[in-house]
Design an enzyme around this catalytic site. Sequence first.
Site, short mmCIF file in Angstrom:
data_model
loop_
_atom_site.label_atom_id
_atom_site.label_comp_id
_atom_site.label_asym_id
_atom_site.label_seq_id
_atom_site.Cartn_x
_atom_site.Cartn_y
_atom_site.Cartn_z
N LYS A 47 -62.57 -6.92 38.82
CA LYS A 47 -61.24 -6.01 38.98
C LYS A 47 -61.18 -5.40 37.57
O LYS A 47 -61.55 -5.97 36.51
CB LYS A 47 -59.86 -6.88 39.19
CG LYS A 47 -59.72 -6.96 40.72
CD LYS A 47 -58.12 -7.61 40.82
CE LYS A 47 -58.04 -7.96 42.26
NZ LYS A 47 -56.62 -8.81 42.18
N ARG A 96 -43.42 -12.18 49.29
CA ARG A 96 -42.49 -11.46 49.42
C ARG A 96 -42.04 -10.85 50.86
O ARG A 96 -40.99 -10.73 51.42
CB ARG A 96 -43.00 -10.12 48.68
CG ARG A 96 -42.68 -10.35 47.24
CD ARG A 96 -43.44 -9.39 46.50
NE ARG A 96 -45.09 -9.62 46.65
CZ ARG A 96 -46.17 -9.08 46.16
NH1 ARG A 96 -45.87 -8.28 45.19
NH2 ARG A 96 -47.19 -9.48 46.31
P1 ADP Z 1 -52.54 -11.73 42.81
O1 ADP Z 1 -53.38 -10.80 42.19
O2 ADP Z 1 -53.14 -13.07 43.15
O3 ADP Z 1 -51.84 -11.20 43.87
P2 ADP Z 1 -50.23 -11.45 41.45
O4 ADP Z 1 -49.89 -11.77 40.06
O5 ADP Z 1 -50.00 -10.19 41.84
O6 ADP Z 1 -51.49 -12.04 41.75
O7 ADP Z 1 -49.12 -12.58 42.10
C1 ADP Z 1 -49.23 -14.23 41.88
C2 ADP Z 1 -48.26 -14.72 42.92
O8 ADP Z 1 -47.14 -14.18 42.88
C3 ADP Z 1 -48.60 -14.50 44.37
O9 ADP Z 1 -48.29 -15.52 45.42
C4 ADP Z 1 -47.58 -13.33 44.87
O10 ADP Z 1 -47.45 -13.29 46.02
C5 ADP Z 1 -46.61 -13.65 44.00
N1 ADP Z 1 -45.56 -12.85 43.53
C6 ADP Z 1 -45.95 -11.42 43.29
N2 ADP Z 1 -44.97 -10.53 43.13
C7 ADP Z 1 -43.78 -11.43 43.58
C8 ADP Z 1 -42.37 -11.11 43.53
N3 ADP Z 1 -41.72 -9.84 43.30
N4 ADP Z 1 -41.51 -12.08 44.09
C9 ADP Z 1 -42.44 -13.30 44.67
N5 ADP Z 1 -43.46 -13.66 44.39
C10 ADP Z 1 -44.32 -12.48 44.02
#
Ligand code: ADP
Length: 171
Positions: A47, A96
């Site tokens: 990535k 979410r």
């Molecule tokens: P990835 O690249 O694994 O999706 P992220 O950093 O985007 O990693 O997310 C890590 C975790 O946080 C995942 O379980 C994702 O679903 C959760 N997550 C991301 N944004 C939110 C949010 N706004 N509220 C709750 N959980 C979230």
Amino acid sequence: MTRPLDPRHAVYAGSFDPLTLGHLDIIERGARLFDRLTVGVGINPDKQPLFSPDERLRLAREVLASLKNVDVQCFQGLAVDFVRACGAAVMLRGVRTLTDMEAEFSMSLANRTLAPDIETVFLMASEDYSHVSSTLIKQIATMSRDSAEEKLRGFLPEPIIRPLLAKCRGE
Ligand code: ADP
């Protein structure tokens, strides 16, 4: 002999590119549920993240400094291997939407096959942040012409706002 995993220690792994108020909400709630919470900033060589692993690590540490039972580390490879290396028995995830749930469900089944002694625990996103994603925020930061800082305040912890705007503006 393999070291026993601590059921009171959870790991919350993700890209955190950048860490949002949605992530922070899950971290604060996770830190109240468990004795110890490790936030794992994933390094994925396939990535192209906006922030380097070191930048994401530094920003997350700054945002989370006041949470005494929370630590932040970078990791490469499978999240379950990182959870085990931390000595934790729990992987914390946030969900979410129904789409998130479907993806998370298959991932948790795969992780259970890989590591049956590590349990995945899901927290539902708070109403206020269920629409917040790092991708959406990067779009807002890139496309905002005026009052960008103010607009981002509803989505991001304060220490992330300026570094994100600087990145998006190529400063
Ligand atoms: P990835 O690249 O694994 O999706 P992220 O950093 O985007 O990693 O997310 C890590 C975790 O946080 C995942 O379980 C994702 O679903 C959760 N997550 C991301 N944004 C939110 C949010 N706004 N509220 C709750 N959980 C979230």
